[in-house]
Design a protein around this motif. Structure first.
Motif, PDB file in Angstrom:
ATOM      1  N   VAL A 123      63.609  21.588  84.354  1.00 35.73           N
ATOM      2  CA  VAL A 123      62.402  21.044  83.741  1.00 35.73           C
ATOM      3  C   VAL A 123      62.246  21.585  82.324  1.00 35.73           C
ATOM      4  CG1 VAL A 123      59.882  21.013  83.837  1.00 35.73           C
ATOM      5  CG2 VAL A 123      61.206  20.652  85.922  1.00 35.73           C
ATOM      6  N   ALA A 124      62.499  22.888  82.154  1.00 29.53           N
ATOM      7  CA  ALA A 124      62.381  23.485  80.828  1.00 29.53           C
ATOM      8  C   ALA A 124      63.398  22.891  79.862  1.00 29.53           C
ATOM      9  CB  ALA A 124      62.561  25.001  80.924  1.00 29.53           C
ATOM     10  N   MET A 183      64.082  26.971  93.343  1.00 25.57           N
ATOM     11  CA  MET A 183      62.918  26.765  92.481  1.00 25.57           C
ATOM     12  C   MET A 183      63.222  27.190  91.053  1.00 25.57           C
ATOM     13  SD  MET A 183      59.826  28.038  94.988  1.00 25.57           S
ATOM     14  CE  MET A 183      58.625  27.826  93.679  1.00 25.57           C
ATOM     15  N   ARG A 184      63.989  28.261  90.911  1.00 31.71           N
ATOM     16  CA  ARG A 184      64.347  28.729  89.578  1.00 31.71           C
ATOM     17  C   ARG A 184      65.192  27.692  88.846  1.00 31.71           C
ATOM     18  NH1 ARG A 184      67.393  34.398  89.089  1.00 31.71           N
ATOM     19  NH2 ARG A 184      65.512  34.985  90.239  1.00 31.71           N
ATOM     20  N   LEU A 185      66.145  27.092  89.559  1.00 27.98           N
ATOM     21  CA  LEU A 185      66.991  26.066  88.942  1.00 27.98           C
ATOM     22  C   LEU A 185      66.163  24.849  88.528  1.00 27.98           C
ATOM     23  CD1 LEU A 185      70.167  26.206  91.241  1.00 27.98           C
ATOM     24  CD2 LEU A 185      69.968  26.992  88.876  1.00 27.98           C
ATOM     25  N   LYS A 186      65.212  24.462  89.394  1.00 20.96           N
ATOM     26  CA  LYS A 186      64.349  23.328  89.056  1.00 20.96           C
ATOM     27  C   LYS A 186      63.516  23.628  87.815  1.00 20.96           C
ATOM     28  CE  LYS A 186      63.927  21.354  93.695  1.00 20.96           C
ATOM     29  NZ  LYS A 186      62.992  21.038  94.814  1.00 20.96           N
ATOM     30  N   GLU A 187      62.986  24.854  87.758  1.00 23.36           N
ATOM     31  CA  GLU A 187      62.198  25.236  86.587  1.00 23.36           C
ATOM     32  C   GLU A 187      63.052  25.218  85.322  1.00 23.36           C
ATOM     33  OE1 GLU A 187      60.604  29.019  87.525  1.00 23.36           O
ATOM     34  OE2 GLU A 187      59.100  28.248  88.936  1.00 23.36           O
ATOM     35  N   GLU A 188      64.301  25.697  85.448  1.00 23.30           N
ATOM     36  CA  GLU A 188      65.193  25.691  84.291  1.00 23.30           C
ATOM     37  C   GLU A 188      65.525  24.266  83.863  1.00 23.30           C
ATOM     38  OE1 GLU A 188      68.546  28.001  85.425  1.00 23.30           O
ATOM     39  OE2 GLU A 188      67.532  29.947  85.148  1.00 23.30           O
ATOM     40  N   GLN A 233      64.728  19.855  80.100  1.00 24.35           N
ATOM     41  CA  GLN A 233      64.301  18.491  79.792  1.00 24.35           C
ATOM     42  C   GLN A 233      63.178  18.492  78.765  1.00 24.35           C
ATOM     43  OE1 GLN A 233      63.286  16.791  83.574  1.00 24.35           O
ATOM     44  NE2 GLN A 233      65.423  16.524  84.215  1.00 24.35           N
ATOM     45  N   GLU A 234      62.226  19.399  78.911  1.00 21.67           N
ATOM     46  CA  GLU A 234      61.133  19.498  77.939  1.00 21.67           C
ATOM     47  C   GLU A 234      61.672  19.864  76.558  1.00 21.67           C
ATOM     48  OE1 GLU A 234      58.491  22.342  79.593  1.00 21.67           O
ATOM     49  OE2 GLU A 234      57.545  20.915  80.981  1.00 21.67           O
ATOM     50  N   ARG A 235      62.673  20.746  76.538  1.00 23.81           N
ATOM     51  CA  ARG A 235      63.263  21.125  75.255  1.00 23.81           C
ATOM     52  C   ARG A 235      63.953  19.944  74.589  1.00 23.81           C
ATOM     53  NH1 ARG A 235      67.983  22.464  73.147  1.00 23.81           N
ATOM     54  NH2 ARG A 235      69.053  22.103  75.128  1.00 23.81           N
ATOM     55  N   LEU A 236      64.670  19.143  75.397  1.00 22.97           N
ATOM     56  CA  LEU A 236      65.352  17.977  74.847  1.00 22.97           C
ATOM     57  C   LEU A 236      64.342  16.952  74.328  1.00 22.97           C
ATOM     58  CD1 LEU A 236      68.175  17.509  77.522  1.00 22.97           C
ATOM     59  CD2 LEU A 236      68.413  18.412  75.198  1.00 22.97           C
TER      60      LEU A 236
END
Length: 274
Positions: free
Chosen positions: A250-251, A243-248, A253-256
């Motif tokens: 997603v974060a 879950m931590r990797l998925k959150e990272e 992708q949002e940053r990009l």
């Protein structure tokens, strides 16, 4: 403060503060032990194992020695949850909030297991050892003269180690939940662990098969329970890491996306300025 951002000096200072808090609470527990020690000593003297024996004091200082030993162990028992909490607080600053809450919930269970280990050894193991020794004296026509200092020292020697041994499941669950311990290692080296437990049981029990089994079998069961519960903790660790990797991701992708939008905004502003 995250542990990764702390210097060595800051770690030492934090450890000093936590040790100071433990010492203060231990002193307070010692004061409480003064009121609990005498009733507890009388309770232990009225047990079936003690009533069958004639306990003697060979030194004038035996009574005061037992009294202060009892105060110390009472204070240690009362302080153990505080020690566990301070240890948890020191080693978990780098965890996520959910992981902190989960590992914090282990502390009451650790205390319960500590007390359970003491009660088990006192109610099951200790009487059997005393009866075995007394029967052996009868067979050898020996009249024992037992000092009360030796009796209580032997009682502490038998019961307290089991308090720590019974915390094995919680300790291994804690390490597995943090990803430090892989339960497969415990499975792989099970036979070596069994041999170590077998030797440990032989060291703290009389040389007869029954008393050895009374200690060894619960230790083996405790080890297998520890393996099972560590597997649960390790699976939760792997799930939380996923879950931590998925959150990272997603974060990231949002940053990009935000960077791309910001770049487009700048390009539009440049075009408008022209």
């Amino acid at each position: 403060m995250n542990s990764n951002n702390q210097t060595v000096i800051e770690h030492i200072e934090e450890l000093r503060k936590r040790l100071y808090f433990v010492v203060v609470f231990f002193v307070i527990a010692i004061v409480g032990g003064f009121f609990l020690a005498e009733p507890l000593i009388h309770f232990l003297q009225r047990s079936d194992s003690a009533q069958s024996l004639e306990l003697n004091a060979f030194k004038v200082t035996d009574s005061i020695k037992i009294y202060f030993q009892m105060i110390f162990y009472i204070a240690l028992l009362l302080t153990s949850p505080i020690i566990l909490y301070q240890l948890w607080a020191f080693v978990t600053p780098g965890l996520y909030e959910k992981e902190r809450k989960v590992t914090l919930s282990y502390i009451p269970f650790a205390f319960i297991l500590f007390v359970t280990g003491i009660v088990f050894s006192y109610a099951v193991l200790f009487p059997y050892i005393i009866n075995f020794m007394m029967d052996l004296n009868v067979r050898l026509a020996i009249e024992p003269t037992i000092g009360i200092d030796y009796y209580f020292s032997f009682l502490f020697q038998i019961t307290l180690p089991f308090g720590f041994i019974f915390q094995l499941p919680i300790i291994l669950l804690f390490f597995a939940r943090l990803g430090i311990l892989n339960p497969q290692i415990m499975v792989k080296y099970r036979k070596y662990a069994y041999f170590g437990l077998f030797v440990l049981a032989a060291m703290i029990t009389p040389p007869d098969l029954m008393s050895h089994l009374i200690v060894t079998v619960p230790m083996f069961v405790l080890y297998e329970f520890s393996v099972w519960i560590a597997k649960i903790g390790y699976r939760k660790y792997l799930k939380s890491e996923e879950m931590r990797l998925k959150e990272e991701q997603v974060a990231e992708q949002e940053r990009l996306v935000e960077e791309a939008l910001e770049q487009q905004r700048k390009q539009i502003e440049e075009l408008n300025s022209k």
